[in-house]
Design an enzyme around this catalytic site. Structure first.
Site, PDB file in Angstrom:
ATOM      1  N   HIS A  44      52.833  29.828  41.125  1.00 19.72           N
ATOM      2  CA  HIS A  44      51.219  30.994  40.888  1.00 19.72           C
ATOM      3  C   HIS A  44      50.286  29.708  40.478  1.00 19.72           C
ATOM      4  O   HIS A  44      49.176  29.515  40.391  1.00 19.72           O
ATOM      5  CB  HIS A  44      51.616  32.238  40.659  1.00 19.72           C
ATOM      6  CG  HIS A  44      50.578  32.667  41.558  1.00 19.72           C
ATOM      7  ND1 HIS A  44      49.935  33.045  42.588  1.00 19.72           N
ATOM      8  CD2 HIS A  44      49.581  33.369  40.852  1.00 19.72           C
ATOM      9  CE1 HIS A  44      49.220  34.122  42.909  1.00 19.72           C
ATOM     10  NE2 HIS A  44      48.375  33.963  41.651  1.00 19.72           N
ATOM     11  N   TYR A  47      51.350  25.146  40.263  1.00 20.15           N
ATOM     12  CA  TYR A  47      50.701  24.476  41.400  1.00 20.15           C
ATOM     13  C   TYR A  47      52.010  23.358  40.884  1.00 20.15           C
ATOM     14  O   TYR A  47      51.378  21.940  41.843  1.00 20.15           O
ATOM     15  CB  TYR A  47      49.712  23.857  41.584  1.00 20.15           C
ATOM     16  CG  TYR A  47      48.684  25.164  42.309  1.00 20.15           C
ATOM     17  CD1 TYR A  47      47.049  24.814  42.589  1.00 20.15           C
ATOM     18  CD2 TYR A  47      48.562  26.399  42.005  1.00 20.15           C
ATOM     19  CE1 TYR A  47      46.865  25.245  43.169  1.00 20.15           C
ATOM     20  CE2 TYR A  47      47.596  27.254  42.221  1.00 20.15           C
ATOM     21  CZ  TYR A  47      46.314  26.855  42.956  1.00 20.15           C
ATOM     22  OH  TYR A  47      45.597  27.530  43.409  1.00 20.15           O
ATOM     23  N   LYS A  86      34.720  31.049  47.470  1.00 23.65           N
ATOM     24  CA  LYS A  86      36.328  30.992  47.053  1.00 23.65           C
ATOM     25  C   LYS A  86      36.709  31.922  47.877  1.00 23.65           C
ATOM     26  O   LYS A  86      36.497  33.042  48.231  1.00 23.65           O
ATOM     27  CB  LYS A  86      37.118  30.902  45.342  1.00 23.65           C
ATOM     28  CG  LYS A  86      38.205  30.481  45.225  1.00 23.65           C
ATOM     29  CD  LYS A  86      38.587  30.778  43.702  1.00 23.65           C
ATOM     30  CE  LYS A  86      39.936  30.471  43.609  1.00 23.65           C
ATOM     31  NZ  LYS A  86      40.139  30.202  42.290  1.00 23.65           N
ATOM     32  N   HIS A  90      46.917  36.751  48.192  1.00 27.13           N
ATOM     33  CA  HIS A  90      47.524  38.551  47.408  1.00 27.13           C
ATOM     34  C   HIS A  90      48.311  38.452  48.363  1.00 27.13           C
ATOM     35  O   HIS A  90      48.857  40.199  49.003  1.00 27.13           O
ATOM     36  CB  HIS A  90      46.269  39.176  47.609  1.00 27.13           C
ATOM     37  CG  HIS A  90      46.780  39.707  45.917  1.00 27.13           C
ATOM     38  ND1 HIS A  90      46.695  41.074  45.226  1.00 27.13           N
ATOM     39  CD2 HIS A  90      46.674  38.969  44.627  1.00 27.13           C
ATOM     40  CE1 HIS A  90      46.431  41.094  44.258  1.00 27.13           C
ATOM     41  NE2 HIS A  90      46.897  39.943  43.819  1.00 27.13           N
ATOM     42  N   HIS A  92      51.704  38.296  48.491  1.00 20.50           N
ATOM     43  CA  HIS A  92      53.287  39.138  47.395  1.00 20.50           C
ATOM     44  C   HIS A  92      53.304  40.611  47.761  1.00 20.50           C
ATOM     45  O   HIS A  92      54.066  41.189  47.934  1.00 20.50           O
ATOM     46  CB  HIS A  92      54.703  38.069  46.713  1.00 20.50           C
ATOM     47  CG  HIS A  92      54.870  37.023  47.266  1.00 20.50           C
ATOM     48  ND1 HIS A  92      54.190  36.264  47.803  1.00 20.50           N
ATOM     49  CD2 HIS A  92      56.291  36.664  47.139  1.00 20.50           C
ATOM     50  CE1 HIS A  92      54.680  35.289  48.363  1.00 20.50           C
ATOM     51  NE2 HIS A  92      56.035  35.846  47.547  1.00 20.50           N
ATOM     52  N   ARG A 111      36.199  38.855  41.050  1.00 23.29           N
ATOM     53  CA  ARG A 111      35.290  38.779  39.485  1.00 23.29           C
ATOM     54  C   ARG A 111      35.787  36.833  39.488  1.00 23.29           C
ATOM     55  O   ARG A 111      34.716  36.651  38.689  1.00 23.29           O
ATOM     56  CB  ARG A 111      37.025  39.212  39.071  1.00 23.29           C
ATOM     57  CG  ARG A 111      37.047  40.429  38.716  1.00 23.29           C
ATOM     58  CD  ARG A 111      37.777  40.957  37.378  1.00 23.29           C
ATOM     59  NE  ARG A 111      39.205  40.979  38.005  1.00 23.29           N
ATOM     60  CZ  ARG A 111      40.044  41.637  38.770  1.00 23.29           C
ATOM     61  NH1 ARG A 111      39.194  42.439  39.358  1.00 23.29           N
ATOM     62  NH2 ARG A 111      40.923  40.954  38.742  1.00 23.29           N
ATOM     63  N   SER A 313      46.678  43.698  34.422  1.00 20.30           N
ATOM     64  CA  SER A 313      45.616  44.936  34.715  1.00 20.30           C
ATOM     65  C   SER A 313      44.719  44.778  34.783  1.00 20.30           C
ATOM     66  O   SER A 313      44.002  43.641  34.517  1.00 20.30           O
ATOM     67  CB  SER A 313      45.737  45.735  33.312  1.00 20.30           C
ATOM     68  OG  SER A 313      46.935  46.283  33.274  1.00 20.30           O
ATOM     69  N   GLN A 314      43.984  44.950  36.381  1.00 23.64           N
ATOM     70  CA  GLN A 314      42.983  44.698  36.818  1.00 23.64           C
ATOM     71  C   GLN A 314      41.191  45.166  36.233  1.00 23.64           C
ATOM     72  O   GLN A 314      41.554  45.887  34.734  1.00 23.64           O
ATOM     73  CB  GLN A 314      43.297  45.275  37.979  1.00 23.64           C
ATOM     74  CG  GLN A 314      44.188  44.816  39.321  1.00 23.64           C
ATOM     75  CD  GLN A 314      43.355  43.374  39.514  1.00 23.64           C
ATOM     76  OE1 GLN A 314      42.697  42.769  40.108  1.00 23.64           O
ATOM     77  NE2 GLN A 314      44.793  42.662  38.958  1.00 23.64           N
ATOM     78  N   SER A 537      49.823  29.019  48.032  1.00 26.36           N
ATOM     79  CA  SER A 537      51.030  30.299  47.701  1.00 26.36           C
ATOM     80  C   SER A 537      52.114  29.602  48.356  1.00 26.36           C
ATOM     81  O   SER A 537      51.859  29.594  50.211  1.00 26.36           O
ATOM     82  CB  SER A 537      50.202  31.644  48.830  1.00 26.36           C
ATOM     83  OG  SER A 537      50.966  32.556  48.684  1.00 26.36           O
TER      84      SER A 537
END
Length: 739
Positions: A44, A47, A86, A90, A92, A111, A313-314, A537
């Protein structure tokens, strides 16, 4: 280290990886360091399987202000302004926990955009599921997943006040074990006010801002770098929990911060959290960094350095501030009721030095961590056989079919019918700049008040074509995204891509990936649409079943005059013309009618001529600029019959074809074809001008229908408009809510 084999397995590291770590550190690593290497060397983040094929993507043009390598790409859109955009996956997390996975996917991509200094102004998504029409456990499961994903996208985006203005949705059996959720956001920025994710200047403070850190999302980057199996429900703790209200505060605080000369750089804490943000910021600048992890704000008790470095954590950012500006920065974030803590400083050591309560607990050279990250040259099949099990399509099957019945069934199918049930859950008009209705088909358009222009954007992937021929499918994806923009009256300037593939340990998957990259390179070069950002991904596989190659392409282009935005719906008293290359050879390979009514989708693919595609864009732009066109739509899924029908249904008008249309004419598909609508009362003079544009070209213009009345009469197809409305507008909601 005790139980080394178990620790390495837990962190998805090999013995070869461990030997590299020993070489870099010149000693044995501790658990914190193992965790950091594991995250940064995960598929992830590093690459490692895809990097060698991504080299050579066209990424330069005079209008490109920032290409790949930063949080997002930027293109010049005129008047001193740029578009920042961009797309990210998301997948999985959304399969494990659909609401939270989709919501945090939206939050993360936003973000990435406002970290560059931009204000997010529009979002799209490309979401893919199994067959939701089945009245069995699989259908039930995917209706549940769809409801959760849509709710998560809407729940986060609506709270942020960023309009979700369109996207793409598809349903294939290959996604039954692994859905895809790709999120795109675009922002507007002044070209002289761009911020970058860098940390430089010895002694400059490193400041943590946003939400407190918890244990949610631990191991998320590593989880996203592996395949699924029956016990994947146990991965639920690796899915982050988002809070859009906190992110809205963070957005406003950052936009206020950017107006003042207080910082050197800023980075989102995305995948791998504090680890990736700190190492990437220092790495881009060739700097070192000291972090005091006991100063990181936490929301759970007794969190340790390992957890603090790897938590995902976001709603968190890392800032490299200018020394002496700390108080001003703290004041801004306190005003917005967000955590703000000085947790470290920039050094010239070239190392990341981590401290816990005054004691150094980890030390890693920064450059070698990325420079010596594994670059895997995975086996690539030279003779892929994954299509061998598919029987060839028998076109004679279609001879016994009734076109009217086929048409009605396709009109009700989720691949074609209106998805208002989805788009009505998104706030698509907040910020008051949305020009096209969400879900109306084709490219989505927003007004840019800052420079009096408009931006068109389209997310697309011809999945079945990509499965049958990955290179050709990728070429057609890039072309289709640009064509959608041209059909709105704009010129495509750049793309961002999200390359979703199966297990890279499968040589045939790597062949698909290699071929796809070659297709993107070729099409972007000829169509002059550089790749400015993107995402890969892999490991989208469950119980040994890989998804189809799914390179989602989002094209972005400029419409110089928003008042000339071209509609995709037909009205009364229009003459409909078919504009296509003379060499066009419609075929059924990968087509919608083959999927639903044939014995197979396997048949020859109509290859795209990219020079013809470029010429088509020019014809459409010039015709629209001269005011010759009333509306236009391209021929895509379902062929001419479904494209014509959708344009008429959306405009609430009937139509009647003026010449015989065979089954192939009605339902076959091939690229670089459009239907254009002109005013019947001015048909002669308009047609002359259109012919002037196509003279000495490879294109032909053929009148096929006129609009009016209350029936759709297309070849042997005849259906009352009222019944067509019911099929088209009500079928999706019925499928979701009643099955």
């Amino acid at each position: 280290m005790e139980n080394l084999e178990s620790v390495l397995k837990q962190h998805k590291l090999t013995l070869e990886d461990y030997q590299k770590i020993l070489h870099i550190l010149q000693r044995e690593p501790n658990l914190i360091e193992i965790g950091i290497f594991s995250a940064m060397w995960s598929e992830h983040c590093s690459y490692k399987s895809s990097k060698i094929y991504l080299k050579g993507f066209p990424s330069d043009a005079k209008w490109v202000l920032q290409g790949p390598g930063e949080n997002a790409g930027i293109i010049d859109i005129g008047g001193g302004y740029g578009a920042v955009f961009k797309i990210e996956s998301h997948n999985h997390p959304s399969f494990i926990e659909p609401y939270a996975g989709a919501a945090t996917g939206v939050g993360g991509i936003m973000r990435d955009i406002f970290t560059m200094g931009a204000k997010p102004v529009a979002s799209l998504n490309a979401i893919r599921f199994g067959d939701i029409t089945q009245n069995n456990s699989t259908g039930s499961k995917h209706r549940y997943l769809l409801r959760g994903v849509v709710s998560g996208i809407g729940g986060y985006g609506n709270c942020m006040g960023v309009p979700t203005i369109g996207g793409e949705m598809s349903f294939e059996s290959c996604y039954e074990g692994n859905i895809l959720v790709n999120a795109f956001t675009l922002g507007i920025i002044k070209n002289d006010e761009i911020f970058y994710g860098r940390a430089e200047g010895i002694g400059n403070p490193v400041i943590y801002v946003g939400s407190k850190t918890g244990r949610d999302g631990l191991g998320g980057a590593v989880m996203s770098s592996d395949s699924f199996s029956e016990d994947s429900k146990s991965l639920r703790p690796t899915v982050q929990i988002g809070d859009p209200f906190t992110e809205k505060l963070l957005l406003e605080a950052c936009l206020e911060l950017f107006k003042k000369d207080l910082i050197v750089g800023i980075q989102d804490m995305g995948a791998a959290g504090l680890t990736s943000s700190s190492f990437e910021m220092a790495g881009r600048s060739g700097s070192g960094m000291i972090l005091h992890l006991d100063k990181v704000p936490t929301r759970e008790e007794k969190m340790n350095p390992y957890e603090l470095m790897l938590s995902e954590s976001q709603e968190r950012m890392l800032i490299c501030a200018k020394k002496g500006c700390e108080a001003n920065i703290i004041e801004i974030f306190n005003k917005w009721e967000l955590d703000c803590a000085i947790i470290g400083e920039v050094t010239n050591s070239g190392k990341m030095e981590l401290y816990w309560e005054g004691t150094k607990c980890a030390e890693i050279p920064i450059a070698p961590l990325s420079e010596e990250a594994p670059i895997l040259k995975r086996a690539v099949s030279q003779n892929p056989t994954y299509l061998d099990s598919l029987p060839p399509l028998k076109e004679e099957i279609f001879q016994a079919l009734n076109p009217n019945e086929i048409f009605q069934k396709l009109l009700k199918n989720p691949d074609i019918c209106d998805k208002a049930w989805v788009y009505e859950q998104y706030d698509s008009t907040v910020q008051t700049n949305t020009i096209t209705k969400a879900g109306s088909g084709g490219a989505s358009v927003i007004r840019v008040k800052e420079n009096n222009k408009a931006l068109a954007m389209s997310a697309i992937c011809p999945i079945r074509i990509c499965y049958l021929n990955p290179k050709e499918g990728a070429k057609q994806a890039v072309a289709k995204a640009g064509r959608d923009i041209a059909l709105r009256g704009g010129r495509a300037l750049a793309i961002t891509d999200c390359l979703n593939f199966g297990n890279p340990e499968n040589p045939e998957v790597m062949w698909q990936f290699k071929e796809t990259c070659e297709g993107i390179k070729e099409s972007c070069k000829i169509l002059n649409t550089p790749v400015v950002s993107g995402n890969v991904s892999l490991y989208n596989q469950t119980n040994q079943q890989d998804i189809y190659p799914t390179p989602t392409i989002v094209g972005v282009g400029v419409i110089d005059n928003p008042l000339k935005t071209l509609s995709s719906k037909f009205s009364a008293n229009l003459s409909i013309y078919h504009l296509k290359p003379k060499s066009c050879n419609p075929q059924f390979g990968g087509s919608l009618v083959a999927k639903h009514f044939g014995n197979s989708i396997k048949a020859p693919i109509a290859p795209i001529n990219l020079q013809d595609e470029l010429l088509l864009w020019d014809i459409l732009l010039k015709a629209n600029d001269k005011g010759l066109l009333k509306a236009a739509i391209d021929i895509y899924q379902g062929g001419l019959a479904l494209s014509l029908a959708k344009a008429c249904i959306r405009g609430q008008v009937g139509c009647e074809s003026i010449q015989p249309l065979s089954f192939q004419n009605l339902f076959a598909e091939s690229p670089t074809q459009v239907l254009i609508a002109i005013n019947t009362q001015k048909e002669e003079i308009t047609l002359k001008s259109l012919m002037d544009l196509t003279t000495n070209s490879n294109f032909c213009l053929t009148k096929i229908a006129h609009t009016g009345g209350d029936k759709l009469k297309i070849g042997d197809i005849s259906l009352p408009l009222q019944q067509a409305n019911k099929y088209y507008f009500e079928s999706f909601k019925t499928t979701i809510e009643t099955l």
